[in-house]
Design a protein around this motif. Structure first.
Motif, PDB file in Angstrom:
ATOM      1  N   PRO A 237      39.545  29.931  42.262  1.00 45.64           N
ATOM      2  CA  PRO A 237      40.077  31.098  41.568  1.00 45.64           C
ATOM      3  C   PRO A 237      39.060  31.662  40.579  1.00 45.64           C
ATOM      4  O   PRO A 237      38.249  30.936  40.019  1.00 45.64           O
ATOM      5  CB  PRO A 237      41.293  30.539  40.830  1.00 45.64           C
ATOM      6  CG  PRO A 237      40.949  29.115  40.577  1.00 45.64           C
ATOM      7  CD  PRO A 237      40.118  28.683  41.766  1.00 45.64           C
TER       8      PRO A 237
ATOM      9  N   GLU B 109      38.975  34.942  37.463  1.00 49.09           N
ATOM     10  CA  GLU B 109      39.656  36.044  36.806  1.00 49.09           C
ATOM     11  C   GLU B 109      38.739  37.256  36.824  1.00 49.09           C
ATOM     12  O   GLU B 109      37.569  37.163  36.463  1.00 49.09           O
ATOM     13  CB  GLU B 109      40.030  35.673  35.368  1.00 49.09           C
ATOM     14  CG  GLU B 109      41.189  34.729  35.296  1.00 49.09           C
ATOM     15  CD  GLU B 109      41.761  34.629  33.886  1.00 49.09           C
ATOM     16  OE1 GLU B 109      41.404  35.455  33.028  1.00 49.09           O
ATOM     17  OE2 GLU B 109      42.554  33.724  33.666  1.00 49.09           O
ATOM     18  N   GLU B 110      39.304  38.391  37.238  1.00 46.47           N
ATOM     19  CA  GLU B 110      38.544  39.633  37.298  1.00 46.47           C
ATOM     20  C   GLU B 110      39.319  40.715  36.582  1.00 46.47           C
ATOM     21  O   GLU B 110      40.559  40.658  36.495  1.00 46.47           O
ATOM     22  CB  GLU B 110      38.300  40.033  38.757  1.00 46.47           C
ATOM     23  CG  GLU B 110      37.444  39.047  39.514  1.00 46.47           C
ATOM     24  CD  GLU B 110      37.255  39.441  40.965  1.00 46.47           C
ATOM     25  OE1 GLU B 110      37.897  40.402  41.429  1.00 46.47           O
ATOM     26  OE2 GLU B 110      36.459  38.779  41.632  1.00 46.47           O
TER      27      GLU B 110
ATOM     28  N   ARG C 242      43.259  39.932  36.683  1.00 47.12           N
ATOM     29  CA  ARG C 242      44.001  39.353  37.806  1.00 47.12           C
ATOM     30  C   ARG C 242      43.173  38.198  38.363  1.00 47.12           C
ATOM     31  O   ARG C 242      41.950  38.152  38.208  1.00 47.12           O
ATOM     32  CB  ARG C 242      44.265  40.402  38.883  1.00 47.12           C
ATOM     33  CG  ARG C 242      43.024  40.868  39.584  1.00 47.12           C
ATOM     34  CD  ARG C 242      43.333  41.811  40.705  1.00 47.12           C
ATOM     35  NE  ARG C 242      42.063  42.261  41.271  1.00 47.12           N
ATOM     36  CZ  ARG C 242      41.894  43.386  41.892  1.00 47.12           C
ATOM     37  NH1 ARG C 242      42.905  44.204  42.059  1.00 47.12           N
ATOM     38  NH2 ARG C 242      40.722  43.710  42.364  1.00 47.12           N
ATOM     39  N   THR C 243      43.853  37.312  38.997  1.00 49.54           N
ATOM     40  CA  THR C 243      43.190  36.152  39.586  1.00 49.54           C
ATOM     41  C   THR C 243      42.952  36.431  41.058  1.00 49.54           C
ATOM     42  O   THR C 243      43.882  36.767  41.798  1.00 49.54           O
ATOM     43  CB  THR C 243      44.049  34.891  39.422  1.00 49.54           C
ATOM     44  OG1 THR C 243      44.291  34.681  38.030  1.00 49.54           O
ATOM     45  CG2 THR C 243      43.344  33.683  39.991  1.00 49.54           C
ATOM     46  N   THR C 244      41.698  36.308  41.468  1.00 48.74           N
ATOM     47  CA  THR C 244      41.353  36.434  42.880  1.00 48.74           C
ATOM     48  C   THR C 244      40.742  35.112  43.327  1.00 48.74           C
ATOM     49  O   THR C 244      40.252  34.334  42.519  1.00 48.74           O
ATOM     50  CB  THR C 244      40.348  37.578  43.127  1.00 48.74           C
ATOM     51  OG1 THR C 244      39.174  37.330  42.348  1.00 48.74           O
ATOM     52  CG2 THR C 244      40.927  38.916  42.737  1.00 48.74           C
ATOM     53  N   TYR C 245      40.775  34.869  44.618  1.00 53.59           N
ATOM     54  CA  TYR C 245      40.256  33.623  45.170  1.00 53.59           C
ATOM     55  C   TYR C 245      39.042  33.928  46.040  1.00 53.59           C
ATOM     56  O   TYR C 245      39.053  34.862  46.833  1.00 53.59           O
ATOM     57  CB  TYR C 245      41.347  32.915  45.974  1.00 53.59           C
ATOM     58  CG  TYR C 245      42.470  32.453  45.076  1.00 53.59           C
ATOM     59  CD1 TYR C 245      42.419  31.198  44.498  1.00 53.59           C
ATOM     60  CD2 TYR C 245      43.546  33.284  44.795  1.00 53.59           C
ATOM     61  CE1 TYR C 245      43.437  30.774  43.651  1.00 53.59           C
ATOM     62  CE2 TYR C 245      44.564  32.867  43.952  1.00 53.59           C
ATOM     63  CZ  TYR C 245      44.496  31.613  43.386  1.00 53.59           C
ATOM     64  OH  TYR C 245      45.487  31.197  42.539  1.00 53.59           O
ATOM     65  N   HIS C 246      37.978  33.120  45.843  1.00 51.45           N
ATOM     66  CA  HIS C 246      36.741  33.303  46.594  1.00 51.45           C
ATOM     67  C   HIS C 246      36.453  32.048  47.417  1.00 51.45           C
ATOM     68  O   HIS C 246      36.612  30.932  46.933  1.00 51.45           O
ATOM     69  CB  HIS C 246      35.567  33.563  45.642  1.00 51.45           C
ATOM     70  CG  HIS C 246      35.741  34.796  44.819  1.00 51.45           C
ATOM     71  ND1 HIS C 246      35.557  36.051  45.324  1.00 51.45           N
ATOM     72  CD2 HIS C 246      36.093  34.962  43.518  1.00 51.45           C
ATOM     73  CE1 HIS C 246      35.771  36.945  44.375  1.00 51.45           C
ATOM     74  NE2 HIS C 246      36.113  36.303  43.266  1.00 51.45           N
TER      75      HIS C 246
END
Length: 147
Positions: free
Chosen positions: A53, A55-56, A64-68
């Motif tokens: 995760p 935070e962007e 918002r939290t995105t997953y890479h």
């Protein structure tokens, strides 16, 4: 015991076009294989894939939290590199200030009417002792001035 260094790269987000590859899944697999082969040629071995995760910013005030998806590679550190690290980690030679604190210094002479004039009779002391003596003299002078 072997030592390793690690490299983490983002997994490809899109597939690569190539001759004979038509489906999106095959293009994605080709992009992934290309990335892994490039790093393998540099001596990196594939270890695992992690989804992490992050935070962007979303707009001006929200996050918002995105997953890479990240590809993790490792390779063994060479022995001569380890020897260089050990050689660099040896303590540096002492500075002039450190040597001054270690070397004995002559005690400052206080002029008294009955004091002998021979310099050979003066004992040697460390700089720390000299500084403590000067601090005590200064404190005495300050007490006299305060009265």
């Amino acid at each position: 015991m072997p030592r390793y260094e690690y490299k983490v790269v983002p997994a490809p987000a899109k597939g690569l076009k190539a001759k004979g590859i038509r489906s999106p899944v095959a293009r994605f697999a080709h992009a992934l294989a290309s990335a892994m082969n490039e790093l393998g040629a540099e001596g990196w071995s594939y270890l695992r894939t992690d989804t992490l995760p992050a935070e962007e910013r979303a707009g001006l005030t929200r996050t918002r939290t995105t997953y890479h998806n990240m590809l993790v590679f490792r390779r063994e550190v060479q022995e001569d590199v380890q020897l260089q690290e050990v050689a660099q980690s040896s303590p540096p030679p002492p500075t002039a200030l450190e040597l001054a604190f270690q070397a004995p210094q002559p005690v400052p002479r206080i002029a008294y009417e009955d004091a002998p004039e021979d310099a050979e009779d003066a004992p040697s002391a460390s700089i720390l002792t000299i500084l403590q003596a000067r601090r005590a003299e200064t404190e005495d002078v300050n007490e006299i001035a305060a009265e």
